[in-house]
Structure formats: structure tokens, C-alpha cells
Write a protein that holds these residues in place. Structure first.
Motif, mmCIF file in Angstrom:
data_model
loop_
_atom_site.group_PDB
_atom_site.id
_atom_site.type_symbol
_atom_site.label_atom_id
_atom_site.label_comp_id
_atom_site.label_asym_id
_atom_site.label_seq_id
_atom_site.Cartn_x
_atom_site.Cartn_y
_atom_site.Cartn_z
ATOM 1 N N THR A 118 4.799 -2.047 -7.128
ATOM 2 C CA THR A 118 5.232 -1.858 -5.918
ATOM 3 C C THR A 118 6.590 -2.030 -5.674
ATOM 4 N N LEU A 119 7.388 -0.948 -5.176
ATOM 5 C CA LEU A 119 8.781 -1.270 -4.845
ATOM 6 C C LEU A 119 8.844 -1.469 -3.372
ATOM 7 N N GLY A 120 7.758 -1.725 -2.545
ATOM 8 C CA GLY A 120 7.863 -1.766 -1.219
ATOM 9 C C GLY A 120 8.188 -3.074 -0.730
ATOM 10 N N PHE A 121 8.259 -4.122 -1.412
ATOM 11 C CA PHE A 121 8.982 -5.426 -1.086
ATOM 12 C C PHE A 121 9.570 -6.285 -2.174
ATOM 13 N N GLU A 146 0.538 -1.468 0.107
ATOM 14 C CA GLU A 146 0.010 0.100 -0.118
ATOM 15 C C GLU A 146 0.676 1.083 -0.112
ATOM 16 N N HIS A 147 1.900 1.349 0.753
ATOM 17 C CA HIS A 147 2.750 2.499 0.847
ATOM 18 C C HIS A 147 3.666 2.580 -0.238
ATOM 19 N N GLY A 148 4.035 1.430 -1.058
ATOM 20 C CA GLY A 148 5.094 1.765 -2.068
ATOM 21 C C GLY A 148 4.400 1.365 -3.293
ATOM 22 N N TRP A 149 3.053 1.705 -3.365
ATOM 23 C CA TRP A 149 2.219 1.223 -4.926
ATOM 24 C C TRP A 149 2.598 2.740 -5.717
ATOM 25 N N GLN A 150 2.923 2.374 -6.878
ATOM 26 C CA GLN A 150 3.097 3.091 -7.903
ATOM 27 C C GLN A 150 2.114 3.074 -9.099
ATOM 28 N N SER A 151 1.044 3.717 -9.356
ATOM 29 C CA SER A 151 0.058 3.670 -10.327
ATOM 30 C C SER A 151 0.526 3.976 -11.574
ATOM 31 N N GLY A 188 2.000 -7.106 -7.152
ATOM 32 C CA GLY A 188 2.568 -5.846 -8.002
ATOM 33 C C GLY A 188 4.090 -5.758 -7.542
ATOM 34 N N ALA A 189 4.854 -6.821 -7.237
ATOM 35 C CA ALA A 189 6.250 -6.705 -6.985
ATOM 36 C C ALA A 189 6.862 -6.923 -8.205
ATOM 37 N N VAL A 190 7.886 -6.228 -8.538
ATOM 38 C CA VAL A 190 8.686 -6.359 -9.451
ATOM 39 C C VAL A 190 10.178 -6.872 -9.333
#
Length: 188
Positions: free
Chosen positions: A151-154, A136-141, A178-180
């Protein structure tokens, strides 16, 4: 038992007189071996599994009685291992029933100095909460006007003990989240 009967009971003599030249049939049996029952005969069900130790993927038959694992052996139907297991795979019963099996998680809180013991359900809930929070905090639309939905959050770094099917499912899971940054130890 008389001397003649005793001599006739010798497996080598029976091997040649009974026509069992390879010694794998009746010649190899004795009164003791005839009374033996297989270790797996009392199992309620057999569950197919894969050995967790390396990436070879040797198949296992896991025997279960009353909801408890009682025996593990190689699966003869497997084209990979043909019923054989290495010493580590043969000892994998200890993973499920051994006294050294961990069923709790050691956790050290941020900035803490002591470890505390948590049950597995609590630890799994904590992991799920943290993954969702990081997502949620690292989401990039979008980035620079391009739709990314990532997301780059994890990130995820897989282990070499996972087989292709497990790695495929993990890749699908983390991509869906959403992880890359998804990588495997075997490629590093």
C-alpha cells in the motif's frame, strides 16, 4: 549526653576507632539514618523499563504500589547505564504522575478552526480506522504484472527516541500492514 559520649559519637572518630577507614559502614550511620526506610520499600512490585528520553536506552526500575507508579530509579543490573540516570531520566516519574501529563488528545477536524479534546481510546480508534481505510484504498496487488501486495496509502517516520527493539517491532508492524515507505528520523 556527656562530653565524652558526645565526642565518641563523631563519625570521624568512629571511622578510625571502629576500623571503618573508608567511612562507608558503621561510621557513617547515625540514630537518624538507622531509623530511615527506603522510598521504595512500600512498593508492591518492580517493573523493568527503559528511559524514554533518548536513544541510549538506560534501564529503569519502576516501583508500583496499588497500580500507581510511586518511584523510578536506575537499574543497577543494566550493562548500559549501571544504575545511573541523567537528570531527564531521573525526572521521568513526572511523565507518569506529573500534573502536566496529558491524558487527552487535541484534535482539529478537517477544515475546522477549533481544537476539541478527545479521550485516548477514541483517538486510537480513529487512528486504527484511518490506517485500515488508507490501506484498503491504496492497496496494490500487482504493478506492471508483478505481484507487489503493498500500500502507498500511508507511510511511517520513526523518532530517534525509540530504541532498536521498538524500531524493529514498528518495522514489522508496518511491513505486515503492507507499507513500503518506512523511515527513521535518525537516518534522515
Amino acid at each position: 549526653m556527656g562530653p565524652r559520649r558526645w565526642i565518641e559519637s563523631w563519625p570521624v572518630l568512629r571511622q578510625f576507632t571502629d576500623g571503618d577507614r573508608t567511612g562507608r559502614g558503621a561510621a557513617a550511620k547515625s540514630r537518624v539514618s538507622e531509623s530511615l526506610t527506603p522510598r521504595t520499600s512500600g512498593a508492591d512490585k518492580v517493573v523493568k523499563s527503559i528511559c524514554p528520553y533518548c536513544a541510549v536506552g538506560c534501564a529503569q526500575n519502576v516501583y508500583v504500589k496499588d497500580g500507581e507508579v510511586t518511584h523510578i530509579e536506575g537499574d543497577p543490573d543494566s550493562p548500559v547505564s549501571r544504575g545511573r540516570l541523567c537528570p531527564k531520566g531521573s525526572a521521568s516519574l513526572q511523565l507518569t504522575t506529573g500534573p502536566a501529563r496529558e491524558d487527552r488528545v487535541l484534535y482539529r477536524r478537517p477544515y475546522g478552526t477549533e481544537w476539541e479534546s478527545l479521550d485516548l481510546d477514541t483517538a486510537m480508534d480513529m487512528i486504527a480506522d484511518r490506517v485500515l481505510d488508507a490501506r484498503e484504498h491504496g492497496w496494490q496487488s500487482e504493478v506492471d504484472g508483478l505481484v507487489t501486495n503493498r500500500t502507498l496509502g500511508f507511510a511511517h517516520l520513526g523518532g530517534a527516541t525509540l530504541d532498536n527493539e521498538e524500531n524493529y517491532l514498528l518495522k514489522k508492524l508496518y511491513t505486515a500492514l503492507g507499507a513500503v515507505q518506512i523511515e527513521n528520523q535518525a537516518r534522515i
